[in-house]
Design a protein around this motif. Structure first.
Motif, PDB file in Angstrom:
ATOM      1  N   PRO A  79       0.790  -1.235   0.000  1.00 39.89           N
ATOM      2  CA  PRO A  79       0.000   0.000   0.000  1.00 39.89           C
ATOM      3  C   PRO A  79       0.821   1.283   0.000  1.00 39.89           C
ATOM      4  N   LEU A  80       0.280   2.311  -0.647  1.00 41.50           N
ATOM      5  CA  LEU A  80       0.812   3.656  -0.513  1.00 41.50           C
ATOM      6  C   LEU A  80       0.336   4.230   0.816  1.00 41.50           C
ATOM      7  N   ASN A  81       0.783   5.426   1.140  1.00 42.48           N
ATOM      8  CA  ASN A  81       0.379   6.101   2.368  1.00 42.48           C
ATOM      9  C   ASN A  81      -0.399   7.370   2.032  1.00 42.48           C
ATOM     10  N   ILE A  82      -1.362   7.701   2.871  1.00 40.52           N
ATOM     11  CA  ILE A  82      -2.163   8.913   2.702  1.00 40.52           C
ATOM     12  C   ILE A  82      -1.961   9.783   3.935  1.00 40.52           C
ATOM     13  N   HIS A  83      -1.694  11.059   3.707  1.00 36.28           N
ATOM     14  CA  HIS A  83      -1.375  11.970   4.803  1.00 36.28           C
ATOM     15  C   HIS A  83      -2.387  13.106   4.884  1.00 36.28           C
ATOM     16  N   PHE A  84      -2.937  13.295   6.060  1.00 31.96           N
ATOM     17  CA  PHE A  84      -3.725  14.479   6.385  1.00 31.96           C
ATOM     18  C   PHE A  84      -2.933  15.238   7.440  1.00 31.96           C
ATOM     19  N   GLY A  85      -2.139  16.212   7.008  1.00 35.16           N
ATOM     20  CA  GLY A  85      -1.276  16.904   7.962  1.00 35.16           C
ATOM     21  C   GLY A  85      -0.299  15.918   8.579  1.00 35.16           C
ATOM     22  N   GLN A  86      -0.307  15.816   9.909  1.00 34.39           N
ATOM     23  CA  GLN A  86       0.596  14.908  10.612  1.00 34.39           C
ATOM     24  C   GLN A  86       0.044  13.488  10.716  1.00 34.39           C
ATOM     25  N   GLU A  87      -1.212  13.301  10.347  1.00 36.62           N
ATOM     26  CA  GLU A  87      -1.815  11.969  10.415  1.00 36.62           C
ATOM     27  C   GLU A  87      -1.473  11.177   9.163  1.00 36.62           C
ATOM     28  N   GLU A  88      -1.108   9.921   9.353  1.00 39.89           N
ATOM     29  CA  GLU A  88      -0.776   9.054   8.224  1.00 39.89           C
ATOM     30  C   GLU A  88      -1.649   7.813   8.257  1.00 39.89           C
ATOM     31  N   PHE A  89      -2.159   7.447   7.097  1.00 40.04           N
ATOM     32  CA  PHE A  89      -2.996   6.266   6.965  1.00 40.04           C
ATOM     33  C   PHE A  89      -2.421   5.362   5.885  1.00 40.04           C
ATOM     34  N   ILE A  90      -2.630   4.076   6.023  1.00 37.04           N
ATOM     35  CA  ILE A  90      -2.199   3.103   5.027  1.00 37.04           C
ATOM     36  C   ILE A  90      -3.350   2.866   4.055  1.00 37.04           C
ATOM     37  N   ASP A  91      -3.055   2.929   2.774  1.00 37.55           N
ATOM     38  CA  ASP A  91      -4.089   2.731   1.759  1.00 37.55           C
ATOM     39  C   ASP A  91      -4.309   1.242   1.531  1.00 37.55           C
ATOM     40  N   ASP A  92      -4.968   0.623   2.501  1.00 43.22           N
ATOM     41  CA  ASP A  92      -5.250  -0.809   2.397  1.00 43.22           C
ATOM     42  C   ASP A  92      -6.742  -1.105   2.439  1.00 43.22           C
ATOM     43  N   GLY A  93      -7.569  -0.038   2.426  1.00 37.31           N
ATOM     44  CA  GLY A  93      -9.009  -0.225   2.483  1.00 37.31           C
ATOM     45  C   GLY A  93      -9.533  -0.522   3.861  1.00 37.31           C
ATOM     46  N   VAL A  94      -8.638  -0.635   4.828  1.00 37.29           N
ATOM     47  CA  VAL A  94      -9.027  -0.932   6.208  1.00 37.29           C
ATOM     48  C   VAL A  94      -8.668   0.232   7.126  1.00 37.29           C
ATOM     49  N   ASP A  95      -7.420   0.657   7.055  1.00 38.10           N
ATOM     50  CA  ASP A  95      -6.952   1.770   7.879  1.00 38.10           C
ATOM     51  C   ASP A  95      -7.755   3.037   7.602  1.00 38.10           C
ATOM     52  N   LEU A  96      -8.116   3.231   6.330  1.00 38.20           N
ATOM     53  CA  LEU A  96      -8.938   4.368   5.920  1.00 38.20           C
ATOM     54  C   LEU A  96      -9.796   3.910   4.749  1.00 38.20           C
TER      55      LEU A  96
ATOM     56  N   GLY B 298     -15.907  -1.003 -10.150  1.00 39.05           N
ATOM     57  CA  GLY B 298     -15.206  -0.993  -8.865  1.00 39.05           C
ATOM     58  C   GLY B 298     -14.851   0.409  -8.415  1.00 39.05           C
ATOM     59  N   ASP B 299     -14.424   0.517  -7.153  1.00 37.66           N
ATOM     60  CA  ASP B 299     -14.041   1.804  -6.571  1.00 37.66           C
ATOM     61  C   ASP B 299     -12.619   2.184  -6.963  1.00 37.66           C
ATOM     62  N   LEU B 300     -12.395   3.483  -7.135  1.00 33.61           N
ATOM     63  CA  LEU B 300     -11.024   3.973  -7.190  1.00 33.61           C
ATOM     64  C   LEU B 300     -10.388   3.760  -5.831  1.00 33.61           C
ATOM     65  N   SER B 301      -9.127   3.395  -5.799  1.00 33.07           N
ATOM     66  CA  SER B 301      -8.439   3.263  -4.512  1.00 33.07           C
ATOM     67  C   SER B 301      -8.334   4.631  -3.856  1.00 33.07           C
ATOM     68  N   SER B 302      -8.160   4.635  -2.550  1.00 30.37           N
ATOM     69  CA  SER B 302      -8.080   5.903  -1.810  1.00 30.37           C
ATOM     70  C   SER B 302      -6.924   6.765  -2.302  1.00 30.37           C
ATOM     71  N   SER B 303      -5.794   6.146  -2.620  1.00 28.48           N
ATOM     72  CA  SER B 303      -4.630   6.926  -3.057  1.00 28.48           C
ATOM     73  C   SER B 303      -4.873   7.607  -4.394  1.00 28.48           C
ATOM     74  N   LEU B 304      -5.803   7.103  -5.215  1.00 31.12           N
ATOM     75  CA  LEU B 304      -6.180   7.782  -6.456  1.00 31.12           C
ATOM     76  C   LEU B 304      -7.292   8.788  -6.207  1.00 31.12           C
ATOM     77  N   ALA B 305      -8.221   8.439  -5.322  1.00 36.15           N
ATOM     78  CA  ALA B 305      -9.337   9.337  -5.030  1.00 36.15           C
ATOM     79  C   ALA B 305      -8.858  10.656  -4.435  1.00 36.15           C
ATOM     80  N   VAL B 306      -7.732  10.625  -3.721  1.00 39.64           N
ATOM     81  CA  VAL B 306      -7.155  11.848  -3.167  1.00 39.64           C
ATOM     82  C   VAL B 306      -6.925  12.877  -4.268  1.00 39.64           C
ATOM     83  N   HIS B 307      -6.477  12.434  -5.437  1.00 41.23           N
ATOM     84  CA  HIS B 307      -6.139  13.355  -6.523  1.00 41.23           C
ATOM     85  C   HIS B 307      -7.300  13.578  -7.489  1.00 41.23           C
ATOM     86  N   ALA B 308      -8.022  12.513  -7.826  1.00 37.82           N
ATOM     87  CA  ALA B 308      -9.066  12.631  -8.838  1.00 37.82           C
ATOM     88  C   ALA B 308     -10.347  13.247  -8.286  1.00 37.82           C
TER      89      ALA B 308
END
Length: 286
Positions: free
Chosen positions: A29-46, A261-271
């Motif tokens: 998985p890639l990582n998703i960052h909201f400021g200092q918070e970091e989430f793993i793009d695994d469909g579970v963490d976020l 299917g859904d776009l992954s979270s790491s793509l949805a951040v940009h698109a």
């Protein structure tokens, strides 16, 4: 005895239910960052639902980062005890440094990894792994499979209706002038990943209806020219629109095989929410 091939994709790819159940397919998985918070793009963490809610409520625009070489190395150390080699399919190198992390990890661990630049995102990665698994069942060796897949990356057709110009702009994928003009004129840009793996605009329309018709015209062209009958629709939290597009395609290609299917979270951040992507591959020649 070691198994012949482990299959790797990163989380920009679409992880099908088949992949989740397959013992030889692994996702990094890639990582998703909201400021200092970091989430793993695994469909579970976020989850995607949580991501869209956070984007609407957060003062800070989220960012993504590639998996580190160390993260890949952890996986490759494990896999080299079980497999002879791996075939790793990654997001376009023009959009992500993930393939660089993967190849660095392969060198660190002395594990044979055939890393493939998909020149794509989402099902652009997943479709190559599906194809590779078929070739493996046919008895093809790993090196030959990797060579074949690298050639077939150019068979991908992809058309993307961006759901949120603001997110594309804030994510650095659109210039200020493009954003201003697009917002002012309510233009809906149609973009695609080019033959070089870059995100490029290919047309602009003034309504969703016209944008959908543009996609359907491309479907008809390739169906008539190549007999294409398998399509993938990826969406950013707009399942109803995706299902409507599916029905429109079925009117043109009755009996078509269409995955939604859904776009992954790491793509949805940009698109952005509301994005629709339509993908298919020109049928292989052999």
């Amino acid at each position: 005895m070691k198994k012949p091939i482990a299959w790797i994709l990163d989380s920009t790819g679409f992880v099908t239910e088949e992949f989740k159940a397959h013992p030889d397919v692994y996702m990094v998985p890639l990582n998703i960052h909201f400021g200092q918070e970091e989430f793993i793009d695994d469909g579970v963490d976020l989850t995607n639902k949580e991501l869209y809610a956070r984007i609407k409520s957060s003062a800070e625009f989220p960012k993504t980062s590639q998996p580190s070489a160390g993260k890949f190395a952890e996986l490759y150390e494990k896999l080299k005890e079980e497999y002879e080699c791996a075939i790793a399919v990654h997001a376009s190198a023009k959009l992500s440094g993930t393939i660089a992390s993967s190849t660095a990890a392969a060198e660190m661990t002395s594990f044979k990894v055939y890393a493939i630049d998909s020149l794509a995102l989402s099902y652009g990665l997943s479709g190559l792994i599906d194809r590779g698994l078929v070739l493996q069942k046919q008895g093809m060796e790993a090196e030959e499979i990797a060579e074949r897949l690298q050639k077939e990356v150019h068979d991908l057709r992809n058309y993307i209706l961006i759901g949120n110009l603001s997110q594309l702009y804030k994510g650095g994928r659109m210039s200020g002038a493009q954003y201003y003009i697009g917002s002012l004129l309510k233009v809906k840009p149609i973009v695609q990943l080019s033959a070089e793996g870059e995100l490029v605009p290919i047309d602009k329309v003034r309504s969703h209806k016209k944008a959908v018709q543009y996609l359907l015209d491309r479907v008809k062209e390739d169906h008539e020219k190549y007999g294409t009958d398998t399509f993938q629709i990826m969406h950013g939290n707009v399942l109803d629109e995706a299902e409507s597009l599916k029905q429109d395609i079925l009117k043109i290609v009755p009996g078509a095989k269409i995955l939604v299917g859904d776009l992954s979270s790491s793509l949805a951040v940009h698109a952005g929410e509301g994005t629709i992507a339509l993908l298919w591959r020109k049928p292989p020649q052999n």
